[in-house]
Design an enzyme around this catalytic site. Structure first.
Site, PDB file in Angstrom:
ATOM      1  N   GLY A  69       0.813  -1.217   0.000  1.00 45.35           N
ATOM      2  CA  GLY A  69       0.000   0.000   0.000  1.00 45.35           C
ATOM      3  C   GLY A  69       0.845   1.265   0.000  1.00 45.35           C
ATOM      4  CB  CYS A  70       3.751   2.290   2.002  1.00 47.62           C
ATOM      5  SG  CYS A  70       2.856   2.189   3.575  1.00 47.62           S
TER       6      CYS A  70
END
Length: 182
Positions: A69-70
């Protein structure tokens, strides 16, 4: 009985998908930040006060460098950085990661477009109420737009990275519209 279970599961999933409210409300003065940061693998001291002299700041917190996600969020911010710059805004990401890890993240995932800062002791994420619930060593995925006056004008918290760039871009554009010089 199965219908009740399915409805309960659907309700829980729907609630989990809703964005949580960031703890620092609009109108709040942004806590000062002075920390180590890196852009394109080159370390420097980041000062929020100095960045605000140039225009609005998009400050986004993320849990950990090099996680799926990052990485997605970093790619999205990297793609949008020229648009933010055209609006006079500075983008900076913040995580608990040590600066040497962020040196690499700033090159590969941030694509040398914007800086990321280290909050190794967690003081910045605590000051911004961006601590991941149940995992206090990590930041929640929270984005802020801070006006040059130091006032928070927009905040958004959601673990999905997909709306952070669009939402902060819209907030910066709205601020720009309201502060156009005649």
């Amino acid at each position: 009985m199965r219908c009740l279970q399915a409805c309960a599961v659907t309700t829980v999933l729907a609630l989990a998908a809703l964005p949580a409210l960031a703890a620092l409300p609009n109108g709040t003065r942004a806590p000062d930040i002075n920390t180590e940061a890196t852009l394109a693998g080159k370390e420097f001291k980041f000062s929020l006060a100095d960045a605000l002299k140039k225009g609005p700041v998009v400050l986004y917190f993320y849990p950990a460098a090099f996680t799926p996600g990052c990485t997605t969020e970093a790619h999205l911010f990297a793609e949008a950085t020229p648009q933010f710059q055209a609006l006079g805004a500075t983008v900076i990401g913040v995580s608990h990661d040590p600066i040497d890890k962020l040196d690499k993240f700033s090159v590969s995932e941030c694509r040398n477009k914007f800086p990321v800062a280290s909050d190794a002791d967690g003081t910045i994420m605590k000051a911004y109420d961006a601590v991941l619930e149940g995992h206090p060593q990590y930041a929640s995925r929270t984005s802020y737009v801070i006006a040059p006056t130091g006032e928070i004008i927009y905040s958004y918290t959601a673990m999905s990275p997909d709306k952070h760039v669009d939402n902060t871009m819209a907030a910066v554009k709205q601020w720009q519209e309201q502060h156009k010089k005649s």
